[in-house]
Motif scaffolding. Structure first.
Motif, PDB file in Angstrom:
ATOM      1  N   PRO A  95      51.067  62.703  44.389  1.00 40.43           N
ATOM      2  CA  PRO A  95      51.836  61.686  45.112  1.00 40.43           C
ATOM      3  C   PRO A  95      53.320  61.721  44.753  1.00 40.43           C
ATOM      4  O   PRO A  95      53.685  61.729  43.582  1.00 40.43           O
ATOM      5  CB  PRO A  95      51.189  60.371  44.660  1.00 40.43           C
ATOM      6  N   ALA A  96      54.158  61.756  45.771  1.00 41.05           N
ATOM      7  CA  ALA A  96      55.602  61.736  45.541  1.00 41.05           C
ATOM      8  C   ALA A  96      56.013  60.375  44.984  1.00 41.05           C
ATOM      9  O   ALA A  96      55.501  59.341  45.421  1.00 41.05           O
ATOM     10  CB  ALA A  96      56.346  62.015  46.843  1.00 41.05           C
ATOM     11  N   PRO A  97      56.934  60.352  44.017  1.00 37.98           N
ATOM     12  CA  PRO A  97      57.338  59.081  43.386  1.00 37.98           C
ATOM     13  C   PRO A  97      58.290  58.287  44.269  1.00 37.98           C
ATOM     14  O   PRO A  97      59.482  58.168  43.988  1.00 37.98           O
ATOM     15  CB  PRO A  97      58.018  59.553  42.090  1.00 37.98           C
ATOM     16  N   LEU A  98      57.734  57.726  45.341  1.00 39.28           N
ATOM     17  CA  LEU A  98      58.547  57.006  46.316  1.00 39.28           C
ATOM     18  C   LEU A  98      57.827  55.758  46.801  1.00 39.28           C
ATOM     19  O   LEU A  98      56.604  55.758  46.936  1.00 39.28           O
ATOM     20  CB  LEU A  98      58.824  57.883  47.540  1.00 39.28           C
ATOM     21  N   ALA A  99      58.603  54.714  47.073  1.00 42.72           N
ATOM     22  CA  ALA A  99      58.151  53.596  47.898  1.00 42.72           C
ATOM     23  C   ALA A  99      58.972  53.685  49.173  1.00 42.72           C
ATOM     24  O   ALA A  99      60.205  53.776  49.122  1.00 42.72           O
ATOM     25  CB  ALA A  99      58.389  52.264  47.201  1.00 42.72           C
ATOM     26  N   LEU A 100      58.302  53.678  50.341  1.00 44.38           N
ATOM     27  CA  LEU A 100      58.974  53.936  51.607  1.00 44.38           C
ATOM     28  C   LEU A 100      58.582  52.919  52.666  1.00 44.38           C
ATOM     29  O   LEU A 100      57.492  52.347  52.613  1.00 44.38           O
ATOM     30  CB  LEU A 100      58.611  55.330  52.126  1.00 44.38           C
ATOM     31  N   SER A 101      59.467  52.727  53.626  1.00 51.68           N
ATOM     32  CA  SER A 101      59.146  51.931  54.800  1.00 51.68           C
ATOM     33  C   SER A 101      60.074  52.372  55.922  1.00 51.68           C
ATOM     34  O   SER A 101      61.169  52.904  55.666  1.00 51.68           O
ATOM     35  CB  SER A 101      59.310  50.437  54.530  1.00 51.68           C
ATOM     36  N   ALA A 102      59.625  52.156  57.162  1.00 52.18           N
ATOM     37  CA  ALA A 102      60.422  52.550  58.322  1.00 52.18           C
ATOM     38  C   ALA A 102      60.168  51.585  59.465  1.00 52.18           C
ATOM     39  O   ALA A 102      59.095  50.991  59.577  1.00 52.18           O
ATOM     40  CB  ALA A 102      60.076  53.977  58.751  1.00 52.18           C
ATOM     41  N   SER A 103      61.175  51.446  60.329  1.00 48.82           N
ATOM     42  CA  SER A 103      61.040  50.562  61.485  1.00 48.82           C
ATOM     43  C   SER A 103      61.860  51.112  62.641  1.00 48.82           C
ATOM     44  O   SER A 103      63.027  51.466  62.467  1.00 48.82           O
ATOM     45  CB  SER A 103      61.521  49.154  61.131  1.00 48.82           C
ATOM     46  N   LYS A 104      61.241  51.182  63.833  1.00 46.02           N
ATOM     47  CA  LYS A 104      61.929  51.646  65.039  1.00 46.02           C
ATOM     48  C   LYS A 104      62.188  50.477  65.981  1.00 46.02           C
ATOM     49  O   LYS A 104      61.357  49.566  66.093  1.00 46.02           O
ATOM     50  CB  LYS A 104      61.099  52.697  65.776  1.00 46.02           C
ATOM     51  N   LEU A 110      65.253  52.640  61.267  1.00 47.09           N
ATOM     52  CA  LEU A 110      65.794  52.222  59.975  1.00 47.09           C
ATOM     53  C   LEU A 110      64.803  52.628  58.902  1.00 47.09           C
ATOM     54  O   LEU A 110      63.624  52.281  58.967  1.00 47.09           O
ATOM     55  CB  LEU A 110      66.018  50.709  59.939  1.00 47.09           C
ATOM     56  N   LEU A 111      65.281  53.377  57.910  1.00 44.98           N
ATOM     57  CA  LEU A 111      64.454  53.898  56.827  1.00 44.98           C
ATOM     58  C   LEU A 111      64.874  53.246  55.518  1.00 44.98           C
ATOM     59  O   LEU A 111      66.050  52.972  55.291  1.00 44.98           O
ATOM     60  CB  LEU A 111      64.620  55.412  56.713  1.00 44.98           C
ATOM     61  N   ALA A 112      63.899  52.988  54.655  1.00 44.57           N
ATOM     62  CA  ALA A 112      64.182  52.412  53.336  1.00 44.57           C
ATOM     63  C   ALA A 112      63.328  53.124  52.304  1.00 44.57           C
ATOM     64  O   ALA A 112      62.159  53.458  52.571  1.00 44.57           O
ATOM     65  CB  ALA A 112      63.884  50.918  53.324  1.00 44.57           C
ATOM     66  N   GLY A 113      63.902  53.356  51.134  1.00 48.24           N
ATOM     67  CA  GLY A 113      63.131  54.038  50.096  1.00 48.24           C
ATOM     68  C   GLY A 113      63.641  53.736  48.703  1.00 48.24           C
ATOM     69  O   GLY A 113      64.821  53.434  48.507  1.00 48.24           O
ATOM     70  N   ASP A 126      62.286  46.009  58.376  1.00 50.51           N
ATOM     71  CA  ASP A 126      62.109  45.805  59.810  1.00 50.51           C
ATOM     72  C   ASP A 126      63.460  45.738  60.503  1.00 50.51           C
ATOM     73  O   ASP A 126      64.398  45.104  60.009  1.00 50.51           O
ATOM     74  CB  ASP A 126      61.329  44.530  60.106  1.00 50.51           C
ATOM     75  N   LEU A 127      63.533  46.398  61.642  1.00 55.39           N
ATOM     76  CA  LEU A 127      64.716  46.405  62.504  1.00 55.39           C
ATOM     77  C   LEU A 127      64.308  45.812  63.844  1.00 55.39           C
ATOM     78  O   LEU A 127      63.277  46.196  64.415  1.00 55.39           O
ATOM     79  CB  LEU A 127      65.205  47.844  62.700  1.00 55.39           C
ATOM     80  N   GLU A 128      65.099  44.862  64.356  1.00 53.57           N
ATOM     81  CA  GLU A 128      64.753  44.186  65.604  1.00 53.57           C
ATOM     82  C   GLU A 128      65.980  44.053  66.501  1.00 53.57           C
ATOM     83  O   GLU A 128      67.077  43.757  66.033  1.00 53.57           O
ATOM     84  CB  GLU A 128      64.208  42.774  65.328  1.00 53.57           C
ATOM     85  N   ARG A 169      62.360  39.152  59.234  1.00 54.30           N
ATOM     86  CA  ARG A 169      61.909  38.855  57.873  1.00 54.30           C
ATOM     87  C   ARG A 169      60.385  38.824  57.794  1.00 54.30           C
ATOM     88  O   ARG A 169      59.784  39.326  56.836  1.00 54.30           O
ATOM     89  CB  ARG A 169      62.476  37.505  57.419  1.00 54.30           C
ATOM     90  N   LYS A 170      59.759  38.212  58.792  1.00 58.41           N
ATOM     91  CA  LYS A 170      58.290  38.144  58.796  1.00 58.41           C
ATOM     92  C   LYS A 170      57.683  39.547  58.866  1.00 58.41           C
ATOM     93  O   LYS A 170      56.743  39.876  58.132  1.00 58.41           O
ATOM     94  CB  LYS A 170      57.804  37.303  59.980  1.00 58.41           C
ATOM     95  N   GLU A 171      58.205  40.369  59.774  1.00 59.77           N
ATOM     96  CA  GLU A 171      57.698  41.730  59.910  1.00 59.77           C
ATOM     97  C   GLU A 171      57.883  42.512  58.615  1.00 59.77           C
ATOM     98  O   GLU A 171      56.981  43.241  58.185  1.00 59.77           O
ATOM     99  CB  GLU A 171      58.406  42.436  61.065  1.00 59.77           C
ATOM    100  N   ALA A 172      59.069  42.399  58.001  1.00 61.05           N
ATOM    101  CA  ALA A 172      59.310  43.112  56.748  1.00 61.05           C
ATOM    102  C   ALA A 172      58.346  42.648  55.665  1.00 61.05           C
ATOM    103  O   ALA A 172      57.773  43.464  54.923  1.00 61.05           O
ATOM    104  CB  ALA A 172      60.760  42.901  56.300  1.00 61.05           C
TER     105      ALA A 172
END
Length: 220
Positions: A95-104, A110-113, A126-128, A169-172
Protein backbone atom coordinates in the motif's frame (compact mmCIF):
# COMPACT_ATOMS: atom_id res chain seq x y z
CA UNK A 1 -6.54 10.65 15.16
CA UNK A 2 -4.85 13.49 13.27
CA UNK A 3 -2.96 13.69 10.03
CA UNK A 4 0.77 14.35 10.29
CA UNK A 5 0.49 17.24 7.83
CA UNK A 6 -2.06 19.38 6.05
CA UNK A 7 -3.43 18.10 2.74
CA UNK A 8 -1.89 19.08 -0.57
CA UNK A 9 -4.45 20.07 -3.21
CA UNK A 10 -4.46 20.08 -6.99
CA UNK A 11 -7.18 21.51 -9.23
CA UNK A 12 -7.35 20.38 -12.86
CA UNK A 13 -9.64 20.89 -15.82
CA UNK A 14 -10.82 17.49 -16.99
CA UNK A 15 -10.51 18.45 -20.64
CA UNK A 16 -6.84 19.24 -20.09
CA UNK A 17 -6.05 15.80 -18.68
CA UNK A 18 -4.68 13.52 -21.36
CA UNK A 19 -7.34 10.93 -22.14
CA UNK A 20 -6.42 8.18 -24.59
CA UNK A 21 -8.13 4.81 -25.00
CA UNK A 22 -4.81 2.96 -24.79
CA UNK A 23 -4.33 4.28 -21.27
CA UNK A 24 -7.58 2.96 -19.90
CA UNK A 25 -5.80 -0.28 -19.02
CA UNK A 26 -3.60 1.61 -16.57
CA UNK A 27 -6.59 2.38 -14.36
CA UNK A 28 -7.03 -1.28 -13.30
CA UNK A 29 -9.76 -3.75 -14.21
CA UNK A 30 -12.50 -2.44 -11.83
CA UNK A 31 -12.21 1.08 -13.26
CA UNK A 32 -12.03 -0.25 -16.82
CA UNK A 33 -15.27 -2.14 -16.35
CA UNK A 34 -16.98 0.86 -14.76
CA UNK A 35 -15.83 3.18 -17.55
CA UNK A 36 -17.36 0.93 -20.16
CA UNK A 37 -20.74 1.03 -18.40
CA UNK A 38 -21.21 4.78 -18.95
CA UNK A 39 -23.85 5.38 -21.62
CA UNK A 40 -22.58 8.91 -22.32
CA UNK A 41 -19.19 9.31 -23.99
CA UNK A 42 -18.70 12.61 -22.12
CA UNK A 43 -19.38 10.97 -18.74
CA UNK A 44 -17.00 8.16 -19.62
CA UNK A 45 -14.25 10.57 -20.65
CA UNK A 46 -14.71 12.65 -17.49
CA UNK A 47 -14.50 9.52 -15.34
CA UNK A 48 -11.31 8.36 -17.06
CA UNK A 49 -9.78 11.86 -16.89
CA UNK A 50 -10.53 12.10 -13.16
CA UNK A 51 -8.92 8.72 -12.48
CA UNK A 52 -5.87 9.57 -14.57
CA UNK A 53 -5.52 12.94 -12.82
CA UNK A 54 -5.58 11.24 -9.41
CA UNK A 55 -3.08 8.59 -10.55
CA UNK A 56 -0.57 11.23 -11.67
CA UNK A 57 -1.26 13.34 -8.57
CA UNK A 58 -0.45 10.37 -6.33
CA UNK A 59 2.75 9.72 -8.26
CA UNK A 60 3.78 13.38 -7.92
CA UNK A 61 3.19 13.33 -4.16
CA UNK A 62 5.45 10.29 -3.82
CA UNK A 63 7.88 11.45 -6.52
CA UNK A 64 7.69 8.11 -8.33
CA UNK A 65 6.95 6.96 -11.87
CA UNK A 66 3.17 6.50 -12.23
CA UNK A 67 3.84 3.06 -13.71
CA UNK A 68 4.84 1.88 -10.23
CA UNK A 69 1.37 2.65 -8.87
CA UNK A 70 -1.57 0.24 -9.23
CA UNK A 71 -5.05 1.60 -8.33
CA UNK A 72 -6.52 -0.05 -5.23
CA UNK A 73 -9.92 1.42 -4.31
CA UNK A 74 -11.66 0.16 -1.18
CA UNK A 75 -15.28 0.61 -0.12
CA UNK A 76 -16.17 0.44 3.61
CA UNK A 77 -19.31 -1.48 2.62
CA UNK A 78 -18.10 -3.62 -0.30
CA UNK A 79 -14.45 -4.24 0.64
CA UNK A 80 -11.24 -3.92 -1.41
CA UNK A 81 -10.64 -4.09 -5.17
CA UNK A 82 -13.65 -1.93 -6.05
CA UNK A 83 -14.40 0.57 -8.82
CA UNK A 84 -15.58 3.05 -6.16
CA UNK A 85 -14.91 4.03 -2.55
CA UNK A 86 -11.76 5.43 -0.99
CA UNK A 87 -8.98 5.88 -3.55
CA UNK A 88 -5.67 4.21 -2.91
CA UNK A 89 -2.72 2.70 -4.74
CA UNK A 90 -0.30 -0.15 -4.38
CA UNK A 91 3.34 0.90 -4.76
CA UNK A 92 5.62 -1.93 -5.82
CA UNK A 93 3.17 -4.40 -4.32
CA UNK A 94 2.52 -2.71 -0.97
CA UNK A 95 0.00 0.00 0.00
CA UNK A 96 1.26 3.44 -0.97
CA UNK A 97 1.66 5.74 2.07
CA UNK A 98 -1.10 8.13 1.05
CA UNK A 99 -4.49 9.40 2.16
CA UNK A 100 -6.36 10.58 -0.95
CA UNK A 101 -9.66 12.04 -2.04
CA UNK A 102 -11.05 13.48 -5.26
CA UNK A 103 -14.15 15.34 -6.42
CA UNK A 104 -15.41 16.25 -9.90
CA UNK A 105 -17.81 19.07 -10.77
CA UNK A 106 -18.75 20.58 -14.13
CA UNK A 107 -15.49 19.95 -15.94
CA UNK A 108 -13.10 20.28 -12.99
CA UNK A 109 -11.50 17.80 -10.62
CA UNK A 110 -10.19 18.72 -7.16
CA UNK A 111 -7.59 16.34 -5.69
CA UNK A 112 -6.38 16.16 -2.09
CA UNK A 113 -3.64 14.05 -0.58
CA UNK A 114 -1.43 13.55 2.46
CA UNK A 115 1.85 11.65 2.29
CA UNK A 116 2.68 9.34 5.19
CA UNK A 117 -0.57 9.97 7.09
CA UNK A 118 -0.95 8.70 10.62
CA UNK A 119 -2.40 5.20 10.97
CA UNK A 120 -6.13 5.17 10.35
CA UNK A 121 -6.18 8.73 8.98
CA UNK A 122 -9.08 9.56 6.69
CA UNK A 123 -9.56 12.35 4.16
CA UNK A 124 -12.52 13.69 2.18
CA UNK A 125 -12.77 16.55 -0.29
CA UNK A 126 -15.68 17.96 -2.26
CA UNK A 127 -16.01 20.49 -5.07
CA UNK A 128 -19.44 21.90 -5.93
CA UNK A 129 -20.87 24.32 -8.48
CA UNK A 130 -23.00 26.90 -6.68
CA UNK A 131 -26.08 26.24 -8.80
CA UNK A 132 -26.20 22.56 -7.81
CA UNK A 133 -28.00 23.24 -4.52
CA UNK A 134 -30.61 25.55 -6.00
CA UNK A 135 -33.47 23.12 -6.52
CA UNK A 136 -36.75 23.52 -4.66
CA UNK A 137 -36.95 21.49 -1.47
CA UNK A 138 -33.17 21.20 -1.03
CA UNK A 139 -33.21 22.62 2.50
CA UNK A 140 -35.77 20.11 3.70
CA UNK A 141 -33.88 17.05 2.44
CA UNK A 142 -30.32 18.18 3.10
CA UNK A 143 -30.09 20.61 6.02
CA UNK A 144 -30.38 20.28 9.78
CA UNK A 145 -32.63 22.65 11.77
CA UNK A 146 -29.55 24.58 12.88
CA UNK A 147 -28.35 24.99 9.31
CA UNK A 148 -31.79 26.20 8.19
CA UNK A 149 -31.76 28.75 11.01
CA UNK A 150 -28.30 29.90 9.90
CA UNK A 151 -29.48 30.44 6.32
CA UNK A 152 -32.28 32.70 7.54
CA UNK A 153 -29.64 35.13 8.82
CA UNK A 154 -27.79 35.23 5.48
CA UNK A 155 -28.52 38.04 2.98
CA UNK A 156 -30.65 36.84 0.08
CA UNK A 157 -27.88 37.36 -2.46
CA UNK A 158 -25.56 35.08 -0.45
CA UNK A 159 -27.98 32.24 0.26
CA UNK A 160 -27.04 30.18 -2.80
CA UNK A 161 -23.34 30.35 -1.98
CA UNK A 162 -23.82 29.51 1.70
CA UNK A 163 -26.28 26.71 0.92
CA UNK A 164 -23.77 25.12 -1.46
CA UNK A 165 -20.94 25.55 1.06
CA UNK A 166 -22.96 23.55 3.55
CA UNK A 167 -23.53 20.83 0.97
CA UNK A 168 -19.83 20.68 0.06
CA UNK A 169 -18.97 20.29 3.73
CA UNK A 170 -21.48 17.46 4.10
CA UNK A 171 -20.14 15.65 1.04
CA UNK A 172 -16.54 16.06 2.22
CA UNK A 173 -17.41 14.80 5.70
CA UNK A 174 -19.38 11.79 4.47
CA UNK A 175 -16.60 10.88 2.04
CA UNK A 176 -14.15 11.05 4.92
CA UNK A 177 -16.25 8.79 7.15
CA UNK A 178 -16.99 6.43 4.26
CA UNK A 179 -20.75 6.67 4.83
CA UNK A 180 -21.55 8.67 1.72
CA UNK A 181 -25.21 9.34 1.12
CA UNK A 182 -26.16 6.12 2.86
CA UNK A 183 -26.38 8.48 5.82
CA UNK A 184 -29.12 11.11 5.79
CA UNK A 185 -27.31 14.43 5.16
CA UNK A 186 -30.06 16.26 7.08
CA UNK A 187 -28.70 14.56 10.22
CA UNK A 188 -25.12 15.83 9.74
CA UNK A 189 -24.65 19.36 11.04
CA UNK A 190 -21.56 20.96 9.50
CA UNK A 191 -21.77 24.54 10.76
CA UNK A 192 -19.03 24.08 13.33
CA UNK A 193 -17.58 20.58 13.09
CA UNK A 194 -13.90 20.01 14.03
CA UNK A 195 -11.71 18.69 11.23
CA UNK A 196 -13.86 20.27 8.52
CA UNK A 197 -13.28 23.53 6.69
CA UNK A 198 -13.93 25.45 3.46
CA UNK A 199 -11.26 25.58 0.77
CA UNK A 200 -10.91 29.08 -0.62
CA UNK A 201 -7.56 28.74 -2.40
CA UNK A 202 -5.21 25.97 -3.43
CA UNK A 203 -1.87 25.50 -1.67
CA UNK A 204 -1.15 28.88 -0.17
CA UNK A 205 -3.06 31.18 -2.52
CA UNK A 206 -1.21 29.89 -5.62
CA UNK A 207 -4.49 28.99 -7.32
CA UNK A 208 -8.03 30.21 -6.74
CA UNK A 209 -11.15 28.12 -7.11
CA UNK A 210 -12.96 28.80 -10.40
CA UNK A 211 -15.70 31.41 -10.19
CA UNK A 212 -19.01 29.83 -9.26
CA UNK A 213 -17.52 26.95 -7.25
CA UNK A 214 -17.03 26.17 -3.57
CA UNK A 215 -15.09 23.35 -1.92
CA UNK A 216 -14.49 21.77 1.47
CA UNK A 217 -12.16 19.24 3.06
CA UNK A 218 -12.57 16.95 6.06
CA UNK A 219 -9.80 15.09 7.91
CA UNK A 220 -9.57 12.83 10.90
Amino acid sequence: MTLVQSPVFELRRLDEVLVAGARLQELGRPAQERALRFASAKDREDFIAGRLALWHFAASLLDVDPARLVPDYSCPQCGPAQDHGRPGFMLDGVPAPLALSASKAQGWVLLAGVVHPSEGARLGVDLEAIDQAAFQGFDDVALTPGEKHFLKSVPENQKAVQRTRLWARKEAWLKMTGEGLRRNPAEVDVLDRPGLWDITSINGERQELPEGFVAAVAIS
